[in-house]
Design a protein around this motif. Structure first.
Motif, PDB file in Angstrom:
ATOM      1  N   LEU A 171      -5.875 -75.252  61.083  1.00 50.43           N
ATOM      2  CA  LEU A 171      -6.118 -76.045  62.290  1.00 50.43           C
ATOM      3  C   LEU A 171      -5.357 -77.344  62.135  1.00 50.43           C
ATOM      4  O   LEU A 171      -5.643 -78.136  61.244  1.00 50.43           O
ATOM      5  N   ARG A 172      -4.367 -77.560  63.015  1.00 52.18           N
ATOM      6  CA  ARG A 172      -3.484 -78.718  62.900  1.00 52.18           C
ATOM      7  C   ARG A 172      -3.477 -79.520  64.195  1.00 52.18           C
ATOM      8  O   ARG A 172      -3.458 -78.950  65.290  1.00 52.18           O
ATOM      9  N   LEU A 173      -3.475 -80.813  64.053  1.00 53.96           N
ATOM     10  CA  LEU A 173      -3.305 -81.705  65.191  1.00 53.96           C
ATOM     11  C   LEU A 173      -1.821 -81.724  65.574  1.00 53.96           C
ATOM     12  O   LEU A 173      -0.964 -82.014  64.735  1.00 53.96           O
ATOM     13  N   LEU A 174      -1.536 -81.416  66.839  1.00 50.07           N
ATOM     14  CA  LEU A 174      -0.145 -81.384  67.307  1.00 50.07           C
ATOM     15  C   LEU A 174       0.196 -82.598  68.169  1.00 50.07           C
ATOM     16  O   LEU A 174       1.308 -83.118  68.099  1.00 50.07           O
ATOM     17  N   THR A 175      -0.749 -83.037  68.985  1.00 46.78           N
ATOM     18  CA  THR A 175      -0.543 -84.210  69.835  1.00 46.78           C
ATOM     19  C   THR A 175      -1.853 -84.978  69.924  1.00 46.78           C
ATOM     20  O   THR A 175      -2.900 -84.393  70.237  1.00 46.78           O
ATOM     21  N   LYS A 176      -1.791 -86.279  69.672  1.00 45.82           N
ATOM     22  CA  LYS A 176      -2.983 -87.115  69.766  1.00 45.82           C
ATOM     23  C   LYS A 176      -3.169 -87.596  71.197  1.00 45.82           C
ATOM     24  O   LYS A 176      -2.250 -88.152  71.812  1.00 45.82           O
ATOM     25  N   SER A 177      -4.346 -87.370  71.757  1.00 50.97           N
ATOM     26  CA  SER A 177      -4.672 -87.864  73.091  1.00 50.97           C
ATOM     27  C   SER A 177      -5.250 -89.263  72.960  1.00 50.97           C
ATOM     28  O   SER A 177      -6.283 -89.456  72.318  1.00 50.97           O
ATOM     29  N   LEU A 178      -4.574 -90.242  73.563  1.00 53.87           N
ATOM     30  CA  LEU A 178      -5.007 -91.627  73.428  1.00 53.87           C
ATOM     31  C   LEU A 178      -6.032 -92.026  74.481  1.00 53.87           C
ATOM     32  O   LEU A 178      -6.777 -92.998  74.279  1.00 53.87           O
ATOM     33  N   ARG A 179      -6.075 -91.313  75.567  1.00 58.48           N
ATOM     34  CA  ARG A 179      -7.033 -91.652  76.628  1.00 58.48           C
ATOM     35  C   ARG A 179      -8.145 -90.617  76.683  1.00 58.48           C
ATOM     36  O   ARG A 179      -7.884 -89.417  76.642  1.00 58.48           O
ATOM     37  N   PRO A 180      -9.395 -91.060  76.812  1.00 58.58           N
ATOM     38  CA  PRO A 180     -10.509 -90.117  76.905  1.00 58.58           C
ATOM     39  C   PRO A 180     -10.496 -89.380  78.234  1.00 58.58           C
ATOM     40  O   PRO A 180     -10.159 -89.960  79.274  1.00 58.58           O
ATOM     41  N   LYS A 237     -12.319 -82.017  57.125  1.00 53.65           N
ATOM     42  CA  LYS A 237     -12.538 -83.447  57.327  1.00 53.65           C
ATOM     43  C   LYS A 237     -11.640 -83.974  58.443  1.00 53.65           C
ATOM     44  O   LYS A 237     -12.077 -84.778  59.286  1.00 53.65           O
ATOM     45  N   ALA A 238     -10.382 -83.511  58.464  1.00 54.81           N
ATOM     46  CA  ALA A 238      -9.467 -83.926  59.525  1.00 54.81           C
ATOM     47  C   ALA A 238      -9.944 -83.416  60.887  1.00 54.81           C
ATOM     48  O   ALA A 238      -9.837 -84.121  61.900  1.00 54.81           O
ATOM     49  N   PHE A 239     -10.483 -82.194  60.916  1.00 53.49           N
ATOM     50  CA  PHE A 239     -10.986 -81.647  62.171  1.00 53.49           C
ATOM     51  C   PHE A 239     -12.089 -82.521  62.740  1.00 53.49           C
ATOM     52  O   PHE A 239     -12.142 -82.777  63.948  1.00 53.49           O
ATOM     53  N   LYS A 240     -12.990 -82.986  61.879  1.00 63.20           N
ATOM     54  CA  LYS A 240     -14.110 -83.794  62.362  1.00 63.20           C
ATOM     55  C   LYS A 240     -13.638 -85.106  62.978  1.00 63.20           C
ATOM     56  O   LYS A 240     -14.357 -85.714  63.775  1.00 63.20           O
ATOM     57  N   GLN A 241     -12.428 -85.543  62.618  1.00 61.59           N
ATOM     58  CA  GLN A 241     -11.890 -86.778  63.180  1.00 61.59           C
ATOM     59  C   GLN A 241     -11.188 -86.569  64.520  1.00 61.59           C
ATOM     60  O   GLN A 241     -10.794 -87.534  65.169  1.00 61.59           O
ATOM     61  N   LEU A 242     -11.020 -85.323  64.925  1.00 57.36           N
ATOM     62  CA  LEU A 242     -10.337 -85.050  66.188  1.00 57.36           C
ATOM     63  C   LEU A 242     -11.179 -85.518  67.367  1.00 57.36           C
ATOM     64  O   LEU A 242     -12.410 -85.564  67.315  1.00 57.36           O
TER      65      LEU A 242
END
Length: 501
Positions: free
Chosen positions: A138-147, A106-111
């Motif tokens: 599968l872990r989120l390490l850094t959130k990209s704020l800009r597309p 579920k977290a992956f789908k939100q990436l």
């Protein structure tokens, strides 16, 4: 703002959505972890397992951990695919809910595309033959704020690539390949000279007297000494001081600064190789440069072919060597030998070919300007132009059989100057006279004329052994070896006009 192919309002909306996801992540107390350690690189895995089929990979069940940026994602119910990119290349992620777990899936789908993730799992090959990591973590390490941009094209996008090199490197593997090749070229230069017993040294970038080249310097004020200093235009005079001191073979990979225009071939801050060898002349250095370029060319072709396009130059054939006067006659069908005999005829001929002369020019200056106007851009194959006039070569040794010319060369390839070198002037009195002439020219308004460097003359009075030295523009060399037409394509952060001006 990054060109995403969307309107500004769409970009603001996407950024806002990503910030909401980041805030939720922060609230979970897991934001920006730094405890994931990859043990494999995507490109190396692709290369190592290129011949392995699905059955052999499944039997081996090799566990790997990779980390990088998500460049693509396809969610299909309980099974999804994604593309991860690291510094070495890309690899597919095989993401299955039953294997990864309900919450993690579920977290992956939100990436979002652009997020940086860490992934662990076994290597496998899909039905379509794609090497994949079958994700068990599968872990989120850094959130990209800009597309990330969807597409970059046209002049405005080229400018954006230079201004936002970090986005360019994410989106364009060929751009990353060029800079990896550049690093290999610089490393190859060091290997070449160190294997020949040259010593790498460092000389000042901040100089009280700028010297070593005919160029306009940048000036700055040193508050502690209450004195103006200059960013170096060349390290030459310092390197030759070292030869005087007994360091008989030295080289420096240096940053130079020249307060001049910006073009496809010029950047005010650039990288040069300069090297000096005692008990050698300009013929020895031409041989050395030819060997160096041939070795670098082979290295790039063997290890970094992906950085090269169809315009890349290979230095396989012997280099031509032509005296400047011979080159003017060879490349100008409408100029005969009698047309450049004596300063009056030469000035008339040069003027007819678009050279705008100035009062006080001698024969050598007229000839050099005529060469630059009519020949330089025609030198496609590697060509050493030799026997430069003494009038335009204030640091070069005069030829014993013709004191009007010097033992100097410049190397041209594809219409570009790549190298400049000469047998060094080691006569302190002659050097003092030439510095005085340059100082007179500067006083008369020539901003590119050299200063009188009394300390350098003092060093020569201690005795400089017979020496030859040369400089090679690394930026232009990388352009040639990779086939790039603009210097900005081989500089990570080229000089640009401030935005809004």
């Amino acid at each position: 703002m990054t060109d995403t192919g969307a309107s500004d309002s769409d970009t603001h909306r996407l950024v806002a959505q990503r910030k909401e996801k980041l805030q939720a992540w922060r609230e979970q107390g897991a934001a920006f972890p730094n405890d994931f350690r990859p043990d494999a690189l995507a490109g190396e895995l692709q290369e190592a397992h290129a011949e392995d089929d699905a059955q052999s990979l499944d039997e081996r069940a090799q566990q790997v951990a990779v980390a990088g940026r998500l460049l693509a994602k396809r969610v299909m119910g309980k099974l999804s695919f994604a593309t991860l990119q690291d510094r070495s290349g890309r690899i597919q992620l095989f993401v299955q809910r039953d294997l990864l777990g309900e919450d993690a899936y579920k977290a992956f789908k939100q990436l979002d595309i652009g997020d940086i993730v860490g992934v662990s799992g076994a290597l496998s090959r899909t039905n379509k033959g794609e090497l994949s990591v079958r994700a068990t973590e599968l872990r989120l390490l850094t959130k990209s704020l800009r597309p990330l941009p969807e597409k970059w094209h046209g002049l405005s996008d080229t400018e954006a690539r230079y201004r936002q090199r970090y986005v360019d490197l994410i989106m364009h593997p060929d751009s990353r390949a060029v800079f990896m090749a550049r690093s290999a070229i610089v490393r190859g230069v060091r290997d070449f000279f160190e294997s020949r017993d040259f010593l790498e040294v460092e000389t000042p970038m901040l100089q009280a007297i700028p010297g070593g080249a005919a160029a306009r310097p940048f000036v700055t004020h040193y508050n502690a000494l209450d004195h103006d200093f200059y960013l170096r235009v060349a390290p030459e005079l310092y390197l030759k001081r070292l030869v005087v001191g007994g360091l008989e073979q030295v080289f420096e990979l240096n940053r130079n600064f020249r307060n001049e225009g910006v073009s496809t071939r010029h950047n005010p801050e650039f990288t040069m190789l300069e090297f000096y060898q005692a008990y050698a002349d300009y013929h020895d250095l031409m041989d050395l440069i030819e060997a160096l370029l041939r070795e670098l060319s082979a290295r790039v072709e063997a290890r970094h072919a992906q950085a090269c396009n169809e315009d890349a130059i290979r230095f396989d054939a012997p280099f031509e060597r032509l005296a400047m006067r011979e080159a003017v006659l060879k490349y100008n069908d409408n100029i005969e030998a009698q047309d450049i005999e004596g300063i009056d005829k030469l000035a008339e001929t040069a003027s007819r070919h678009g050279v705008r002369g100035e009062a006080g020019w001698g024969y050598g200056k007229w000839l050099t300007e005529l060469f630059e106007h009519t020949v330089e851009h025609r030198l496609e194959t590697p060509t050493f132009i030799v026997d430069y006039p003494a009038e335009v070569s204030p640091l070069a040794r005069r030829r014993d059989d013709d004191p009007e010319v010097t033992e100097r060369f410049e190397l041209f390839v594809a219409g570009r100057e790549i190298a400049n070198g000469f047998s060094e002037l080691n006569d302190a009195e002659d050097q003092a006279e030439r510095f005085a002439a340059q100082a007179d020219a500067k006083a008369a308004g020539d901003d590119e004329a050299m200063y009188y460097d009394a300390d350098y003359v003092n060093a020569l009075e201690y005795g400089l052994p017979p020496t030859a030295g040369a400089g090679i523009g690394i930026d232009r060399l990388v352009m040639l070896l990779t086939g790039r037409s603009a210097i900005r394509d081989v500089l990570l952060f080229p000089q640009l006009r401030p935005q809004g001006q």
